[in-house]
Every structure is written in C-alpha cells, then in structure tokens.
Design a protein around this motif. Structure first.
Motif, PDB file in Angstrom:
ATOM      1  N   GLY A  70     -16.590  -6.762  -5.578  1.00  0.00           N
ATOM      2  CA  GLY A  70     -16.859  -4.859  -5.062  1.00  0.00           C
ATOM      3  C   GLY A  70     -15.544  -4.786  -6.625  1.00  0.00           C
ATOM      4  N   LYS A  71     -14.470  -5.036  -7.074  1.00  0.00           N
ATOM      5  CA  LYS A  71     -12.874  -4.347  -7.313  1.00  0.00           C
ATOM      6  C   LYS A  71     -12.517  -3.920  -6.681  1.00  0.00           C
ATOM      7  CE  LYS A  71     -15.212  -5.318 -12.322  1.00  0.00           C
ATOM      8  NZ  LYS A  71     -14.130  -4.859 -13.631  1.00  0.00           N
ATOM      9  N   LEU A  72     -12.317  -4.461  -5.427  1.00  0.00           N
ATOM     10  CA  LEU A  72     -11.317  -3.755  -4.398  1.00  0.00           C
ATOM     11  C   LEU A  72      -9.902  -4.252  -3.889  1.00  0.00           C
ATOM     12  CD1 LEU A  72     -14.106  -3.204  -2.214  1.00  0.00           C
ATOM     13  CD2 LEU A  72     -13.807  -1.581  -3.766  1.00  0.00           C
ATOM     14  N   ALA A  73      -9.378  -3.635  -3.672  1.00  0.00           N
ATOM     15  CA  ALA A  73      -7.506  -4.622  -3.123  1.00  0.00           C
ATOM     16  C   ALA A  73      -7.503  -3.730  -2.098  1.00  0.00           C
ATOM     17  CB  ALA A  73      -6.821  -4.183  -3.978  1.00  0.00           C
ATOM     18  N   MET A  74      -8.091  -3.637  -0.680  1.00  0.00           N
ATOM     19  CA  MET A  74      -7.561  -3.316   0.456  1.00  0.00           C
ATOM     20  C   MET A  74      -6.685  -4.170   1.737  1.00  0.00           C
ATOM     21  SD  MET A  74     -11.651  -3.470   0.869  1.00  0.00           S
ATOM     22  CE  MET A  74     -11.660  -4.833   0.514  1.00  0.00           C
ATOM     23  N   TYR A  75      -5.823  -3.828   2.808  1.00  0.00           N
ATOM     24  CA  TYR A  75      -5.177  -3.861   3.741  1.00  0.00           C
ATOM     25  C   TYR A  75      -6.228  -2.752   5.180  1.00  0.00           C
ATOM     26  CZ  TYR A  75      -4.064   1.366   3.414  1.00  0.00           C
ATOM     27  OH  TYR A  75      -3.627   2.375   4.230  1.00  0.00           O
ATOM     28  N   GLU A  91       3.000   1.488   2.855  1.00  0.00           N
ATOM     29  CA  GLU A  91       4.034  -0.090   2.232  1.00  0.00           C
ATOM     30  C   GLU A  91       2.708  -0.981   1.924  1.00  0.00           C
ATOM     31  OE1 GLU A  91       6.138  -4.513   2.414  1.00  0.00           O
ATOM     32  OE2 GLU A  91       6.220  -3.485   3.886  1.00  0.00           O
ATOM     33  N   MET A  92       1.599  -0.936   2.420  1.00  0.00           N
ATOM     34  CA  MET A  92       0.470  -1.408   2.093  1.00  0.00           C
ATOM     35  C   MET A  92      -0.522  -0.542   0.995  1.00  0.00           C
ATOM     36  SD  MET A  92      -0.422  -3.827   4.990  1.00  0.00           S
ATOM     37  CE  MET A  92      -0.576  -2.754   6.461  1.00  0.00           C
ATOM     38  N   ASN A  93      -0.660   0.393   1.452  1.00  0.00           N
ATOM     39  CA  ASN A  93      -1.094   1.561   0.331  1.00  0.00           C
ATOM     40  C   ASN A  93      -0.664   1.157  -1.151  1.00  0.00           C
ATOM     41  OD1 ASN A  93      -3.091   2.970  -0.452  1.00  0.00           O
ATOM     42  ND2 ASN A  93      -1.462   4.828  -0.272  1.00  0.00           N
ATOM     43  N   GLU A  94       0.745   1.121  -1.152  1.00  0.00           N
ATOM     44  CA  GLU A  94       1.177   1.515  -2.209  1.00  0.00           C
ATOM     45  C   GLU A  94       1.180   0.114  -3.146  1.00  0.00           C
ATOM     46  OE1 GLU A  94       5.312   2.382  -1.376  1.00  0.00           O
ATOM     47  OE2 GLU A  94       5.121   4.474  -0.926  1.00  0.00           O
ATOM     48  N   ASN A 103      -6.525  -3.461 -13.711  1.00  0.00           N
ATOM     49  CA  ASN A 103      -7.368  -3.168 -13.510  1.00  0.00           C
ATOM     50  C   ASN A 103      -8.873  -2.687 -13.333  1.00  0.00           C
ATOM     51  OD1 ASN A 103      -7.667  -6.166 -14.524  1.00  0.00           O
ATOM     52  ND2 ASN A 103      -7.326  -6.651 -12.553  1.00  0.00           N
ATOM     53  N   ASN A 104      -8.439  -1.141 -12.766  1.00  0.00           N
ATOM     54  CA  ASN A 104      -8.946   0.038 -12.175  1.00  0.00           C
ATOM     55  C   ASN A 104      -9.855  -0.086 -10.931  1.00  0.00           C
ATOM     56  OD1 ASN A 104      -7.646   1.803 -13.685  1.00  0.00           O
ATOM     57  ND2 ASN A 104      -9.037   0.846 -15.946  1.00  0.00           N
ATOM     58  N   TYR A 105      -9.180  -1.598 -10.064  1.00  0.00           N
ATOM     59  CA  TYR A 105     -10.636  -1.741  -9.345  1.00  0.00           C
ATOM     60  C   TYR A 105      -9.657   0.031  -7.994  1.00  0.00           C
ATOM     61  CZ  TYR A 105     -11.080  -6.597  -9.440  1.00  0.00           C
ATOM     62  OH  TYR A 105     -11.788  -7.544  -9.660  1.00  0.00           O
ATOM     63  N   GLU A 106     -10.905  -0.315  -6.756  1.00  0.00           N
ATOM     64  CA  GLU A 106     -10.787   0.881  -5.931  1.00  0.00           C
ATOM     65  C   GLU A 106      -9.313  -0.206  -4.925  1.00  0.00           C
ATOM     66  OE1 GLU A 106     -13.501   3.627  -2.523  1.00  0.00           O
ATOM     67  OE2 GLU A 106     -14.140   2.599  -4.699  1.00  0.00           O
ATOM     68  N   ALA A 107      -8.983   0.331  -4.622  1.00  0.00           N
ATOM     69  CA  ALA A 107      -7.715   0.037  -3.737  1.00  0.00           C
ATOM     70  C   ALA A 107      -7.576   1.221  -1.738  1.00  0.00           C
ATOM     71  CB  ALA A 107      -6.286   0.450  -4.021  1.00  0.00           C
ATOM     72  N   GLY A 108      -7.421   0.848  -1.335  1.00  0.00           N
ATOM     73  CA  GLY A 108      -7.127   1.304  -0.302  1.00  0.00           C
ATOM     74  C   GLY A 108      -7.466   0.361   1.038  1.00  0.00           C
ATOM     75  N   GLN A 109      -7.316   1.158   2.459  1.00  0.00           N
ATOM     76  CA  GLN A 109      -7.679   0.966   3.846  1.00  0.00           C
ATOM     77  C   GLN A 109      -8.860   0.104   4.055  1.00  0.00           C
ATOM     78  OE1 GLN A 109      -6.482   2.938   7.231  1.00  0.00           O
ATOM     79  NE2 GLN A 109      -8.417   1.851   8.626  1.00  0.00           N
ATOM     80  N   ILE A 110      -9.069  -0.816   4.442  1.00  0.00           N
ATOM     81  CA  ILE A 110     -10.789  -1.675   4.706  1.00  0.00           C
ATOM     82  C   ILE A 110     -11.889  -1.162   4.657  1.00  0.00           C
ATOM     83  CG2 ILE A 110     -11.906  -3.712   4.907  1.00  0.00           C
ATOM     84  CD1 ILE A 110      -9.092  -4.791   4.818  1.00  0.00           C
TER      85      ILE A 110
END
Length: 167
Positions: A70-75, A91-94, A103-110
């Motif tokens: 998925g190429k994701l980083a989430m909190y 803090e977790m979003n940052e 790596n240009n992953y998508e990031a955000g809340q799960i």
C-alpha cells in the motif's frame, strides 16, 4: 542511536500462521483482534494475547506495525474517523508525514487513509499507554518477488530511522 534506545523486534504476529502460509488463526485475522475503545472486552487470539502481555510488561513510547502492501504510513485511530487528542494527532501526523516523505508514501490517520480498521494494534497501543503507534504498509505487492526484497528493505530503511529518531 541504537546504543541509546531499547528496540524490540517482533517479526510476526502469528509464527504458526506464517509457517503454514495462512493469515487467519482459528478463523480470525490477527490484525483485527485487539481490544479497542469501542470493544474493550474483545477476546484476542493466543498469539495476540502474548503480544499484548509483552507490551503491558514494558514501557513502550513508540511502536511500528509493518505490513506489506500500500505504501502508507499511518497513525490511530483506525476504529473511527474521529481523530485522537489534538496534540497527539498533530505529533503523530507530523511523524508519519516525515516518515513518508522519503518514498512519497501516503500518510495520515488509519481510518481516513486506508479504511476503518477495528481491532488493530496501533489503536490498542495508543489507547492503552498513549504510545506513538504507527502502522506502515510497505511496497506495491503483498508478496514481493524474492529478488525485490532487498529493494523493499532499502525503501523502508529511512522511514524506520526517522521513526527511531523521533524518540
């Protein structure tokens, strides 16, 4: 960095499932059986209960649950689209934005980045001890070609360092 931190690696939630090449344990997905605020009495399967006991016996300030695809980083939260406490969410979003940057992953809340995921580890760890609990979905394939594994490890390297450096 490594000399100043205690780092534990739990390579998989279900070693028996991995050895048998099955995801489910007794018909349950290990990724969805943690208790969570909406179901605090959820009964985890044995391998997850052991993981929870290990967590409860230590004072973790951060956790990263790594999956493939998925190429994701989430909190947290995954169980609801409501955000955690404002300062924690910020803090977790940052942190996930910084981790994903390389790596240009998508990031955000799960729940808003991938889908609502009740009973996940990040929610449990954050809920119980306010651990900075991050979920990462690596790469573009659930089962990468074995020749591609070094590239997947290299892709994850900077994200993991950025996570560790945060603490």
């Amino acid at each position: 960095m490594v000399e100043n931190h205690v780092i534990y690696f739990l390579p998989m939630a279900s070693p028996d499932g991995f050895a048998n090449r099955v995801r489910y344990v007794n018909g349950k997905d290990p990724n969805r059986v943690f208790p969570w605020p909406g179901n605090p009495n959820a009964k985890p399967i044995d391998c997850i209960e052991s993981w929870m006991k290990f967590f409860d016996a230590h004072n973790f300030i951060g956790s990263m649950d790594i999956h493939a695809y998925g190429k994701l980083a989430m909190y947290p939260w995954g169980y609801t689209t409501e955000a955690p406490q404002t300062s924690d969410a910020k803090e977790m979003n940052e942190l996930v934005q910084f981790m994903a940057q390389e790596n240009n992953y998508e990031a955000g809340q799960i729940s808003t980045t991938i889908y609502v995921a009740q009973g996940n580890s990040a929610d449990y760890f954050y809920w119980k001890k306010k651990t900075r609990a991050i979920a990462v979905e690596l790469t573009e394939s659930k089962i990468p070609d074995p020749k591609r594994i070094p590239a997947v490890v290299n892709e994850a390297r900077e994200m993991i360092w950025r996570f560790i450096e945060h603490f």
